[in-house]
Design a protein around this motif. Structure first.
Motif, PDB file in Angstrom:
ATOM      1  N   LEU A 187      33.363 -37.397 -57.421  1.00 25.10           N
ATOM      2  CA  LEU A 187      34.040 -38.487 -58.114  1.00 25.10           C
ATOM      3  C   LEU A 187      34.758 -37.955 -59.348  1.00 25.10           C
ATOM      4  N   ILE A 188      36.023 -38.367 -59.499  1.00 23.54           N
ATOM      5  CA  ILE A 188      36.829 -37.943 -60.646  1.00 23.54           C
ATOM      6  C   ILE A 188      37.449 -39.191 -61.274  1.00 23.54           C
ATOM      7  N   PRO A 189      36.783 -39.832 -62.242  1.00 22.17           N
ATOM      8  CA  PRO A 189      37.341 -41.019 -62.895  1.00 22.17           C
ATOM      9  C   PRO A 189      38.398 -40.648 -63.929  1.00 22.17           C
ATOM     10  N   LEU A 190      39.476 -41.415 -63.966  1.00 22.74           N
ATOM     11  CA  LEU A 190      40.545 -41.144 -64.913  1.00 22.74           C
ATOM     12  C   LEU A 190      40.098 -41.320 -66.366  1.00 22.74           C
ATOM     13  N   ASN A 191      39.224 -42.278 -66.588  1.00 16.92           N
ATOM     14  CA  ASN A 191      38.784 -42.537 -67.957  1.00 16.92           C
ATOM     15  C   ASN A 191      37.586 -41.687 -68.363  1.00 16.92           C
ATOM     16  N   THR A 192      37.173 -40.759 -67.500  1.00 14.15           N
ATOM     17  CA  THR A 192      36.013 -39.876 -67.743  1.00 14.15           C
ATOM     18  C   THR A 192      34.756 -40.670 -68.089  1.00 14.15           C
ATOM     19  N   GLU A 226      23.338 -45.756 -60.109  1.00 13.79           N
ATOM     20  CA  GLU A 226      22.837 -47.128 -59.981  1.00 13.79           C
ATOM     21  C   GLU A 226      23.057 -47.943 -61.244  1.00 13.79           C
ATOM     22  N   ASP A 227      23.322 -47.258 -62.373  1.00 11.42           N
ATOM     23  CA  ASP A 227      23.634 -47.989 -63.595  1.00 11.42           C
ATOM     24  C   ASP A 227      25.023 -48.611 -63.558  1.00 11.42           C
ATOM     25  N   GLU A 228      25.904 -48.112 -62.730  1.00  9.07           N
ATOM     26  CA  GLU A 228      27.255 -48.651 -62.619  1.00  9.07           C
ATOM     27  C   GLU A 228      27.379 -49.681 -61.506  1.00  9.07           C
ATOM     28  N   ASP A 229      26.586 -49.535 -60.458  1.00 10.46           N
ATOM     29  CA  ASP A 229      26.708 -50.431 -59.298  1.00 10.46           C
ATOM     30  C   ASP A 229      25.316 -50.584 -58.693  1.00 10.46           C
ATOM     31  N   ASN A 230      24.842 -51.826 -58.616  1.00 16.37           N
ATOM     32  CA  ASN A 230      23.497 -52.039 -58.073  1.00 16.37           C
ATOM     33  C   ASN A 230      23.456 -51.959 -56.563  1.00 16.37           C
ATOM     34  N   TYR A 231      24.616 -51.779 -55.921  1.00 16.58           N
ATOM     35  CA  TYR A 231      24.646 -51.515 -54.493  1.00 16.58           C
ATOM     36  C   TYR A 231      24.389 -50.042 -54.175  1.00 16.58           C
ATOM     37  N   VAL A 244      24.083 -46.216 -50.233  1.00 14.84           N
ATOM     38  CA  VAL A 244      25.112 -47.182 -50.621  1.00 14.84           C
ATOM     39  C   VAL A 244      25.066 -48.351 -49.652  1.00 14.84           C
ATOM     40  N   GLN A 245      25.018 -49.554 -50.195  1.00 14.05           N
ATOM     41  CA  GLN A 245      24.916 -50.770 -49.385  1.00 14.05           C
ATOM     42  C   GLN A 245      26.263 -51.486 -49.374  1.00 14.05           C
ATOM     43  N   ASP A 246      26.689 -51.923 -48.186  1.00  8.16           N
ATOM     44  CA  ASP A 246      27.945 -52.664 -48.100  1.00  8.16           C
ATOM     45  C   ASP A 246      27.692 -54.151 -48.298  1.00  8.16           C
ATOM     46  N   GLU A 247      28.741 -54.964 -48.133  1.00 10.60           N
ATOM     47  CA  GLU A 247      28.625 -56.400 -48.371  1.00 10.60           C
ATOM     48  C   GLU A 247      27.753 -57.099 -47.330  1.00 10.60           C
ATOM     49  N   ASN A 248      27.601 -56.464 -46.154  1.00 11.11           N
ATOM     50  CA  ASN A 248      26.764 -57.051 -45.101  1.00 11.11           C
ATOM     51  C   ASN A 248      25.321 -56.579 -45.170  1.00 11.11           C
ATOM     52  N   GLY A 249      24.990 -55.777 -46.163  1.00  9.07           N
ATOM     53  CA  GLY A 249      23.620 -55.299 -46.307  1.00  9.07           C
ATOM     54  C   GLY A 249      23.323 -54.034 -45.537  1.00  9.07           C
ATOM     55  N   LYS A 250      24.320 -53.437 -44.888  1.00  5.54           N
ATOM     56  CA  LYS A 250      24.097 -52.204 -44.144  1.00  5.54           C
ATOM     57  C   LYS A 250      24.095 -51.018 -45.091  1.00  5.54           C
ATOM     58  N   ALA A 251      23.144 -50.108 -44.890  1.00 14.59           N
ATOM     59  CA  ALA A 251      22.988 -48.971 -45.784  1.00 14.59           C
ATOM     60  C   ALA A 251      23.687 -47.736 -45.228  1.00 14.59           C
ATOM     61  N   HIS A 252      24.188 -46.911 -46.133  1.00 19.89           N
ATOM     62  CA  HIS A 252      24.843 -45.660 -45.778  1.00 19.89           C
ATOM     63  C   HIS A 252      24.376 -44.597 -46.773  1.00 19.89           C
ATOM     64  N   PRO A 255      32.147 -55.413 -60.245  1.00 22.48           N
ATOM     65  CA  PRO A 255      30.862 -54.719 -60.410  1.00 22.48           C
ATOM     66  C   PRO A 255      30.504 -53.813 -59.244  1.00 22.48           C
ATOM     67  N   HIS A 256      31.182 -53.991 -58.102  1.00 19.88           N
ATOM     68  CA  HIS A 256      30.898 -53.179 -56.919  1.00 19.88           C
ATOM     69  C   HIS A 256      32.103 -52.313 -56.533  1.00 19.88           C
ATOM     70  N   PHE A 257      32.920 -52.006 -57.499  1.00 21.15           N
ATOM     71  CA  PHE A 257      34.101 -51.191 -57.222  1.00 21.15           C
ATOM     72  C   PHE A 257      33.706 -49.790 -56.763  1.00 21.15           C
ATOM     73  N   LEU A 258      32.694 -49.200 -57.378  1.00 14.23           N
ATOM     74  CA  LEU A 258      32.295 -47.843 -57.028  1.00 14.23           C
ATOM     75  C   LEU A 258      31.740 -47.770 -55.607  1.00 14.23           C
ATOM     76  N   SER A 259      30.879 -48.708 -55.238  1.00 19.11           N
ATOM     77  CA  SER A 259      30.316 -48.691 -53.881  1.00 19.11           C
ATOM     78  C   SER A 259      31.388 -48.943 -52.830  1.00 19.11           C
TER      79      SER A 259
END
Length: 299
Positions: free
Chosen positions: A103-108, A115-120, A149-157, A224-228
């Protein structure tokens, strides 16, 4: 250049009242010299420009990240993932090509725990450690974290994902006045770091098909789920890149035989190609014969 041309051609131009032609001649000659590189900046000027714009910072960090980390761990990533999947039968790891997501965020904006950024996103386990003797350190440990990582349907990856650690250096430097660049310069450094690292990895035989760079922009920071969602999108693209090359059985290939007129032979399609050698002596070439009653048979 205008003064030099005016001095050299003063007798011809000024006499005839054609000095206005210098207005056309000088830009044309200057453009020609620029295109040929005659008036290009010297090495000292290029170095000064890079130093003023802090361009060498991102370039050096990208090479350091590659030589000191990625080049060491990516070649053995496949074995680590295979060992992990063998020991974790309940893992939801996909069947596509397994890569390290960087991951390379522009804002560093980097969190030490995803998990602190996305609870998914939840930490699942770590890949088997890699130990190398490096710079006088015996058995230095390199490790990767596996996140679920969990999607919107609850499936884990499951996937191995981490931030590019040199971005922490860029963030710390932007907070220190002695570094000499602020937020806008820091974003340029991140983009330069991303492009440089991408060019390095694309030309690396050891790291090919073992990584995926993910540039995170700032447009959806309110989600809140942009990262996942971003990680899952790249995992989906990664799975689509997998092509099965397993040869099909002969019975499966003969379901749709190729037909030419009234003839079709399924066995010729499903049969493995073979090299056929004739034991007959070569015959001399015959000249063209104008006879339409002769029918040639295939031998």
């Amino acid at each position: 250049m205008a003064a030099l041309l005016l001095y050299l051609t003063r007798h011809s131009y000024l006499h005839k009242g054609q000095s206005w032609e210098l207005i056309v001649v000088v830009p044309v000659v200057y453009t020609l010299f620029i295109s040929l590189g005659v008036l290009g900046p010297s090495e000292v000027e290029v170095s000064s420009i890079c130093e003023e714009r802090k361009m060498n910072v991102a370039h050096g960090l990208a090479w350091s990240f590659y030589v000191g980390y990625l080049q060491l761990v990516l070649p053995s990533l496949g074995k680590s993932i295979d060992s992990f999947r063998a020991s974790h039968r309940n893992s939801f790891w996909g069947q596509g090509p397994q890569k390290l997501l960087i991951l390379i965020p522009l804002n560093t904006n980097i969190s030490h725990k995803l998990e602190d950024e996305d609870n998914y996103i939840q930490f699942y386990d770590s890949l088997p450690n890699s130990q190398l003797d490096r710079a006088g350190i015996q058995g230095r440990v390199y490790k990767h974290s596996v996140y679920r990582v969990q999607d919107e349907n609850g499936k884990a990856h499951d996937c191995a994902v981490e931030y590019a650690t040199p971005l922490l250096t860029l963030y710390r430097m932007s907070q220190d006045r002695r570094a000499g660049f602020g937020e806008s310069e820091r974003r340029q450094q991140v983009l330069l770091f991303y492009r440089t690292l991408q060019d390095i990895l694309e030309q690396s035989q050891e790291c090919r098909n073992r990584y995926r760079l993910i540039l995170l922009k700032d447009e959806h920071q309110d989600d809140p789920h942009f990262l996942s969602k971003t990680i899952l999108k790249h995992l989906e693209q990664q799975n689509k890149e997998e092509f099965c090359v397993n040869p099909a059985a002969p019975q499966q290939e003969t379901k749709n035989p190729v037909q030419m007129g009234d003839w079709h032979n399924p066995e010729e399609i499903s049969r493995e190609p073979t090299l056929m050698i004739s034991l007959e002596r070569p015959q001399p070439l015959r000249g063209p014969v104008e006879d339409t009653d002769i029918h040639y048979r295939a031998t």
